[in-house]
Design a protein around this motif. Structure first.
Motif, PDB file in Angstrom:
ATOM      1  N   LYS A   7     -25.815  12.246  19.535  1.00 56.48           N
ATOM      2  CA  LYS A   7     -26.563  11.095  20.057  1.00 56.48           C
ATOM      3  C   LYS A   7     -27.864  10.970  19.275  1.00 56.48           C
ATOM      4  CE  LYS A   7     -24.669  10.706  24.698  1.00 56.48           C
ATOM      5  NZ  LYS A   7     -23.999   9.433  24.376  1.00 56.48           N
ATOM      6  N   THR A   8     -28.059   9.823  18.670  1.00 53.76           N
ATOM      7  CA  THR A   8     -29.261   9.596  17.868  1.00 53.76           C
ATOM      8  C   THR A   8     -29.995   8.371  18.386  1.00 53.76           C
ATOM      9  OG1 THR A   8     -27.929   8.332  16.278  1.00 53.76           O
ATOM     10  CG2 THR A   8     -28.318  10.654  15.789  1.00 53.76           C
ATOM     11  N   ASN A   9     -31.283   8.342  18.114  1.00 56.31           N
ATOM     12  CA  ASN A   9     -32.118   7.255  18.601  1.00 56.31           C
ATOM     13  C   ASN A   9     -33.028   6.779  17.478  1.00 56.31           C
ATOM     14  OD1 ASN A   9     -34.872   6.324  19.775  1.00 56.31           O
ATOM     15  ND2 ASN A   9     -33.451   6.068  21.468  1.00 56.31           N
ATOM     16  N   TYR A  38     -29.759   5.041  22.918  1.00 57.74           N
ATOM     17  CA  TYR A  38     -29.169   6.060  22.051  1.00 57.74           C
ATOM     18  C   TYR A  38     -27.796   5.585  21.557  1.00 57.74           C
ATOM     19  CZ  TYR A  38     -32.712   9.514  23.238  1.00 57.74           C
ATOM     20  OH  TYR A  38     -33.892  10.179  23.370  1.00 57.74           O
ATOM     21  N   THR A  84     -23.093   8.888  17.041  1.00 56.92           N
ATOM     22  CA  THR A  84     -22.791   8.937  15.618  1.00 56.92           C
ATOM     23  C   THR A  84     -21.746  10.016  15.374  1.00 56.92           C
ATOM     24  OG1 THR A  84     -25.050   8.263  15.073  1.00 56.92           O
ATOM     25  CG2 THR A  84     -23.752   9.290  13.310  1.00 56.92           C
ATOM     26  N   LEU A 112     -29.307  16.269  10.433  1.00 52.46           N
ATOM     27  CA  LEU A 112     -29.910  15.020  10.891  1.00 52.46           C
ATOM     28  C   LEU A 112     -30.706  14.383   9.754  1.00 52.46           C
ATOM     29  CD1 LEU A 112     -31.268  16.017  14.411  1.00 52.46           C
ATOM     30  CD2 LEU A 112     -29.537  14.272  13.978  1.00 52.46           C
ATOM     31  N   ASP A 113     -30.674  13.076   9.670  1.00 46.13           N
ATOM     32  CA  ASP A 113     -31.440  12.379   8.628  1.00 46.13           C
ATOM     33  C   ASP A 113     -32.926  12.741   8.702  1.00 46.13           C
ATOM     34  OD1 ASP A 113     -29.227  11.162   7.575  1.00 46.13           O
ATOM     35  OD2 ASP A 113     -29.501   9.271   8.647  1.00 46.13           O
ATOM     36  N   ASP A 114     -33.444  12.914   9.912  1.00 47.02           N
ATOM     37  CA  ASP A 114     -34.858  13.247  10.074  1.00 47.02           C
ATOM     38  C   ASP A 114     -35.216  14.573   9.408  1.00 47.02           C
ATOM     39  OD1 ASP A 114     -35.116  10.959  11.517  1.00 47.02           O
ATOM     40  OD2 ASP A 114     -35.193  11.914  13.472  1.00 47.02           O
TER      41      ASP A 114
END
Length: 294
Positions: A55-57, A92, A95, A279-281
């Protein structure tokens, strides 16, 4: 005829043992040890492509100002305005994380020729296959770290001034990017030796360096870890990263031994799929150092 008949011959299922041995070997021999979370190994995967979902936001944080205007929420604004400003809805998204490679085993063990106890031979092959597959995964992870690094630094040569500048630049990047987790550097032996041999690395400056053991635990507050060259992507000399930001995973569809008809023995077979996730972050916390070994 029932699909469970087997001519009174045994069929062994080794999936749990294979998963356990693979996980144990991977944890013991994995390269880039700190940056990787524990390997996620599952038996009997049912999905062809998807390994799991996260779950991404992506909703940005909006810092507003509180209004004290007389006609906001009061006066002419009663019932149709708010002093808290515009409201941001938080949502959210799911993905999917997909598998990116496959693994397989296909071996035959003949009782007449194996010259060992059959079960002992199978146990040996499980361990040896796990070791070989761990080395393959190490190479894939090295390429994954290189491909997903959010920052790249070039090192022209292994001279002391160039190495100092490299670590100073990385330190500035880490501070300015607000990476708060401790950083480790996974370095090729050539770079590691060059750091140990630097004239400025002395006990007078507090360095815990030992020429006897060729040891240097940290440099510029970065933990140094020698890593085999074959696990780095081509042209990469080092990877800087905090711990636990990359998840390796393997889904084992089957792992079994079955009685063979072509010879007096068993076939050892396995099929699995694997991948790696970040995660991209967290990509901004992956720093790769490129250069050429002379």
């Amino acid at each position: 005829m029932s699909g469970t008949q087997n001519q009174n011959l045994p069929v062994r299922q080794y999936a749990p043992q294979y998963r356990q041995i693979l996980s144990t070997v991977f944890d013991a021999k994995k390269a880039f040890e700190g940056v990787l979370a524990p390997i996620q190994a599952l038996d009997g995967v049912q999905f062809n492509a998807k390994a799991f979902s996260v779950k991404t936001n992506v909703t940005p944080v909006v810092v507003g100002t509180y209004s004290t205007d007389a006609n906001t929420a009061f006066g002419t604004g009663t019932g149709n305005s708010t002093r808290f400003g515009q409201m941001t809805e938080v949502i959210y998204a799911d993905t999917d994380v997909e598998y990116s490679y496959t693994l397989s085993i296909h071996e035959g063990i003949d009782r007449y020729t194996v010259n060992n106890d059959l079960n002992a031979a199978i146990a040996d092959r499980l361990k040896l296959q796990s070791e070989a597959q761990t080395r393959q995964m190490n190479k894939r992870i090295g390429k994954f770290l290189s491909d997903n690094a959010g920052e790249t630094k070039a090192l022209a040569d292994f001279s002391e001034d160039k190495i100092k500048k490299l670590f100073n630049d990385i330190n500035a990047y880490v501070i300015n990017t607000e990476i708060t987790a401790p950083i480790k550097a996974y370095v090729r032996a050539e770079l590691y030796n060059a750091i140990v041999d630097m004239a400025s690395v002395t006990t007078a400056k507090g360095a815990s360096v030992s020429i006897d053991t060729n040891g240097l635990v940290k440099y510029k507050n970065v933990t140094l870890i020698e890593t085999p060259a074959q696990y780095f992507a081509e042209g990469v000399l080092a990877i800087f990263a905090p711990d636990g930001i990359v998840i390796p995973f393997v889904g084992i569809q089957t792992a079994r031994t079955i009685e063979a008809q072509e010879f007096d023995g068993v076939k050892f077979q396995a099929a699995a799929k694997g991948g790696t996730f970040i995660l991209d972050d967290n990509k901004k916390a992956l720093i790769k150092v490129t250069g050429t070994i002379v």
